[in-house]
Design a protein around this motif. Structure first.
Motif, PDB file in Angstrom:
ATOM      1  N   ASN A  10       0.823  -1.207   0.000  1.00 12.46           N
ATOM      2  CA  ASN A  10       0.000   0.000   0.000  1.00 12.46           C
ATOM      3  C   ASN A  10       0.862   1.263   0.000  1.00 12.46           C
ATOM      4  O   ASN A  10       1.790   1.384   0.795  1.00 12.46           O
ATOM      5  N   GLN A  13      -0.050   7.307   0.886  1.00 14.94           N
ATOM      6  CA  GLN A  13      -1.145   8.274   0.727  1.00 14.94           C
ATOM      7  C   GLN A  13      -2.478   7.612   0.395  1.00 14.94           C
ATOM      8  O   GLN A  13      -3.499   8.274   0.269  1.00 14.94           O
ATOM      9  N   ARG A  14      -2.492   6.298   0.285  1.00 12.67           N
ATOM     10  CA  ARG A  14      -3.704   5.577  -0.124  1.00 12.67           C
ATOM     11  C   ARG A  14      -4.756   5.603   0.992  1.00 12.67           C
ATOM     12  O   ARG A  14      -4.453   5.313   2.146  1.00 12.67           O
ATOM     13  N   LYS A  15      -6.024   5.929   0.646  1.00 15.01           N
ATOM     14  CA  LYS A  15      -7.089   6.010   1.661  1.00 15.01           C
ATOM     15  C   LYS A  15      -7.675   4.629   1.983  1.00 15.01           C
ATOM     16  O   LYS A  15      -8.018   4.348   3.116  1.00 15.01           O
ATOM     17  N   ASN A  16      -7.857   3.790   0.933  1.00 13.93           N
ATOM     18  CA  ASN A  16      -8.479   2.476   1.135  1.00 13.93           C
ATOM     19  C   ASN A  16      -7.430   1.383   0.924  1.00 13.93           C
ATOM     20  O   ASN A  16      -7.094   1.071  -0.217  1.00 13.93           O
ATOM     21  N   ASP A  82     -19.132   2.422   0.391  1.00 10.81           N
ATOM     22  CA  ASP A  82     -18.344   2.024   1.557  1.00 10.81           C
ATOM     23  C   ASP A  82     -19.228   1.251   2.519  1.00 10.81           C
ATOM     24  O   ASP A  82     -20.425   1.551   2.648  1.00 10.81           O
ATOM     25  N   HIS A  94     -13.528  -0.145   7.846  1.00 11.71           N
ATOM     26  CA  HIS A  94     -14.142   0.536   6.701  1.00 11.71           C
ATOM     27  C   HIS A  94     -13.668  -0.136   5.394  1.00 11.71           C
ATOM     28  O   HIS A  94     -12.476  -0.210   5.140  1.00 11.71           O
ATOM     29  N   ARG A  96     -14.015  -0.404   1.090  1.00  9.12           N
ATOM     30  CA  ARG A  96     -14.480   0.223  -0.157  1.00  9.12           C
ATOM     31  C   ARG A  96     -14.934  -0.908  -1.094  1.00  9.12           C
ATOM     32  O   ARG A  96     -14.181  -1.851  -1.364  1.00  9.12           O
ATOM     33  N   TYR A 389      -4.919   3.672  -7.709  1.00  9.43           N
ATOM     34  CA  TYR A 389      -3.967   2.720  -7.132  1.00  9.43           C
ATOM     35  C   TYR A 389      -4.248   1.299  -7.615  1.00  9.43           C
ATOM     36  O   TYR A 389      -5.301   1.016  -8.186  1.00  9.43           O
ATOM     37  N   ASP A 392      -7.726  -0.660  -8.177  1.00  6.61           N
ATOM     38  CA  ASP A 392      -8.819   0.275  -8.472  1.00  6.61           C
ATOM     39  C   ASP A 392      -9.405   0.057  -9.865  1.00  6.61           C
ATOM     40  O   ASP A 392      -8.726  -0.438 -10.767  1.00  6.61           O
TER      41      ASP A 392
END
Length: 716
Positions: A10, A13-16, A82, A94, A96, A389, A392
């Motif tokens: 990962n 800066q990756r959110k998911n 989500d 959480h 995605r 990313y 995705d």
């Protein structure tokens, strides 16, 4: 994968994180409730605040005008949401979920095919009344082909005749799936109240005063269901013990097995394609969707759970592993023409990070393509993003020479990922612009639609100058015509639909082709000798070069092969494409001065025609698998009608007070069937059909087809 390896895959800066990403498809037979299910998922996950209804033409993912008017899904739509499980394997985490809602109608099977190629998991939706239907089988085969782990959701539990356990049995018997209930239904039809969690041994009863299904009570299992709930829990543990060593050991020792141990075993078995968990529900009545989402998170794979994509480079296998820090690589799985931004390329990122402004390499064209914009699709809405990313699904704007199935990657990587495969068109029709000014718009429109849809083909008939369009069925071509009118403002007349026949050979033969022209100055000289032999059904075309000793120089082999392929476009029986044969170039001769690429291409065409005439060629017609569901009193009429259409009855099955008749029927005899079946059964029967295979045209019909073709040719 260890936690250290996970974190290294990962980007910071990756959110998911990759392990909390789910790429899933919703796929099923037409009218099983896929789009309604997707709408409910979007509502419960907070993406939309009002549920859109398909029958009102307001579904989020059915955004095309034609979809809203007809109440069907035509194009697969991508959308994200989500979800956070309260308990289970990932409590409070959480996730995605990227969802693709696919069409159910067989005419749009390419949309399902290319979606499943890039998805990690799927929810197969079945109707609780009809169970496994013909297109359910097609979708299931497509999932098997791409090794997609799946859950089964039995929808429409509120309908009269709903039978959850009957549908589970159907999945086992008709699809060969190792299906086991994860939940049981509390009541059915108009008494469907909620679900029993077999693993947790508790019940969820929906609050009838809340029509949106947001509130449900977690209660003890009602007394009348306790025995069943215990029985199916024991059956589930036994099934898992057969598949999972950790469970088997505890089961044989008689040790207590925790709920999470069972869930982890279900996850392992689902990912290994050995187990299908089944959930009942009613999307329309807003019951069961939360349990489907919990199960998607618990049991379906993240990109990290699946084997890496493999590709060949310089004779060696290269693994493409989901990792943000790797060289970028992904697959263009769908093209769409957007009136505002031009060509949209739907793209699955398999490795690395794709950034706006980045230049990627296309190994097919050997050209670099610049990404000017990067967007995430929410049905037909676009949200601009700076980077995508690994794992995705996004859309690229900017690349020009990209077709469905192309790989875009780092130039140093230079790999070619396996593209999705698509069925051949079975029907064609001529299309003529109404005015001169429509001519140019028509050719632009057809070109763009053919780029978008790999099962739609455009060709010209050399004898008549007509433009021919070919597709998967009458509805497919009807939608194409409608889109030409609405999106490209083209007024066009269409001819009567024609069958896309095929030709093949039944024995081996030899053929010779000579092209000799003497003119002033240089002449033309090409000479090829070939051997042709039949292949098994569905094997396609093989061209083999067996020239030794330079009888045909190296530089003329490719033109000869091109000539053979061109010759195969128009067979000798009725001018239709030739399939399922192997051709070997065995000998020939050349002239030092007069030989040219054109001469050998012509020699290849002549050699193919010569050999095919001697190889006992036959004409093949597309055969459809037809399934008719009819009230018992019309069964005799339906079977008699199918027999008159040259149908071969394959089987009959009773379901409630209806009979399901399955038959193979030539496509030629199915035109107008929708109207005929309505009048035969006073509108009470329904049918579905899908392409099955090609069979030899009976001798009694051959002369008629050849004569029709010679008067008004229509070739696909």
């Amino acid at each position: 994968m260890s936690s250290k390896e996970l974190s290294s895959a990962n980007a910071p800066q990756r959110k998911n994180p990759l392990e909390y990403l789910r790429n899933i498809g919703i796929a099923a037979h037409i009218d099983a409730g896929k789009t309604t299910t997707t709408e409910r998922i979007l509502f419960y996950s907070g993406v939309v605040h009002k549920m859109g209804e398909v029958h009102e033409g307001a579904a989020t993912t059915d955004w095309m005008e034609q979809e809203r008017e007809r109440g069907i899904t035509i194009t697969s739509a991508a959308i994200s949401c989500d979800w956070t499980n309260k308990s289970g394997l990932f409590p409070g985490i959480h996730h995605r979920i990227n969802i693709i809602d696919t069409p159910g109608h067989v005419d749009f099977t390419a949309e399902v095919e290319r979606s499943l190629r890039v998805l990690d998991g799927a929810v197969a939706v079945f109707c609780a009344v009809a169970g496994v239907q013909p297109q359910s089988e097609t979708v299931w085969r497509q999932m098997d082909k791409y090794h997609v782990p799946r859950l089964a959701y039995i929808n429409k539990m509120d309908r009269t005749g709903a039978d959850f356990l009957g549908a589970v049995k159907d999945i086992r018997e008709k699809l060969g799936g190792n299906a086991h209930p994860l939940f049981l239904n509390i009541g059915a039809e108009d008494q469907f109240k909620g679900l029993i969690d077999i693993l947790e041994q508790k019940a969820y009863v929906y609050d009838e005063s809340d029509p949106q299904g947001m509130r449900y009570d977690v209660v003890e299992i009602p007394a009348q269901y306790k025995e069943d709930a215990q029985h199916y829990r024991e059956s589930l543990i036994e099934a898992l013990a057969d598949l999972d060593d950790a469970i088997a050991e505890k089961y044989l020792e008689g040790a207590e097995i925790s709920v999470n141990e069972l869930k982890a075993a279900i996850r392992r078995a689902t990912l290994a394609l050995k187990f299908i968990g089944v959930i009942p529900g009613s999307s329309f009545k807003n019951k069961g969707i939360q349990m489907v989402l919990d199960s998607v998170v618990d049991y379906l794979p993240s990109p990290l759970d699946l084997p890496p994509m493999t590709s060949e480079r310089d004779g060696e296998n290269v693994d493409i592993v989901p990792n943000d820090n790797a060289a970028p690589c992904g697959l263009a799985f769908k093209l769409m023409t957007d009136p505002f931004v031009g060509k949209l390329i739907f793209f699955r990122v398999y490795a690395g990070i794709i950034r706006k402004g980045m230049v990627l390499y296309n190994p097919r064209t050997r050209k670099q393509e610049r990404i000017s914009r990067l967007v995430v699709m929410k049905a037909n809405d676009r949200i601009d993003i700076e980077e995508a990313y690994s794992g995705d699904i996004c859309a690229l704007i900017g690349p020009r020479e990209v077709v469905t199935g192309d790989t875009l990657c780092d130039k140093e990587l230079n790999v070619h990922l396996e593209p999705p495969t698509f069925p051949e068109p079975v029907i064609s029709m001529s299309i003529e612009p109404k005015t001169k000014s429509d001519q140019e718009k028509l050719s632009i429109g057809l070109q763009r639609l053919a780029e978008e849809d790999p099962t739609f083909r455009v060709s010209s008939n050399l004898e008549t100058g007509q433009t021919l369009i070919s597709g998967m069925g009458e509805l497919h071509l009807d939608i194409i015509r409608d889109r030409l009118f609405r999106e490209f403002k083209v007024e066009a007349d269409a001819g009567r639909p024609q069958i896309a026949y095929r030709e093949t050979i039944t024995q081996a033969a030899e053929g010779e082709g000579k092209f000799i022209r003497q003119t002033g100055g240089h002449g033309q000289y090409g000479h090829a000798i070939i051997k042709i032999e039949p292949l098994e059904k569905g094997k396609g075309i093989e061209v083999v070069n067996e020239i030794v000793g330079g009888a045909i120089p190296k530089e003329f082999i490719k033109p000869t092969q091109d000539g053979l392929m061109e010759g195969a476009q128009n067979g000798v029986v009725a001018g239709y494409p030739v399939v399922d044969f192997r051709v070997r170039i065995v000998d020939g001769s050349f002239h030092e001065v007069d030989s040219s690429e054109l001469a050998f291409k012509m020699a290849g065409i002549f050699a193919f025609k010569d050999a095919m005439k001697k190889a006992k060629p036959i004409l093949l017609e597309p055969i459809m698998k037809v399934e008719v569901t009819t009230p018992d009193e019309y069964q005799g009429d339906i079977m008699g009608d199918l027999n008159r259409r040259r149908g071969q009855i394959q089987g009959m099955e009773s379901k409630g007070n209806a009979t399901i008749v399955t038959a193979f029927v030539p496509l030629e005899m199915m035109f107008g069937y929708a109207t005929d079946i309505r009048s035969l059964t006073k509108g009470r029967a329904s049918y579905s059909m899908e392409p099955s295979h090609f069979e030899q045209v009976p001798a009694s019909l051959l002369a008629k087809i050849v004569e029709t073709v010679s008067k008004a040719p229509a070739r696909s």
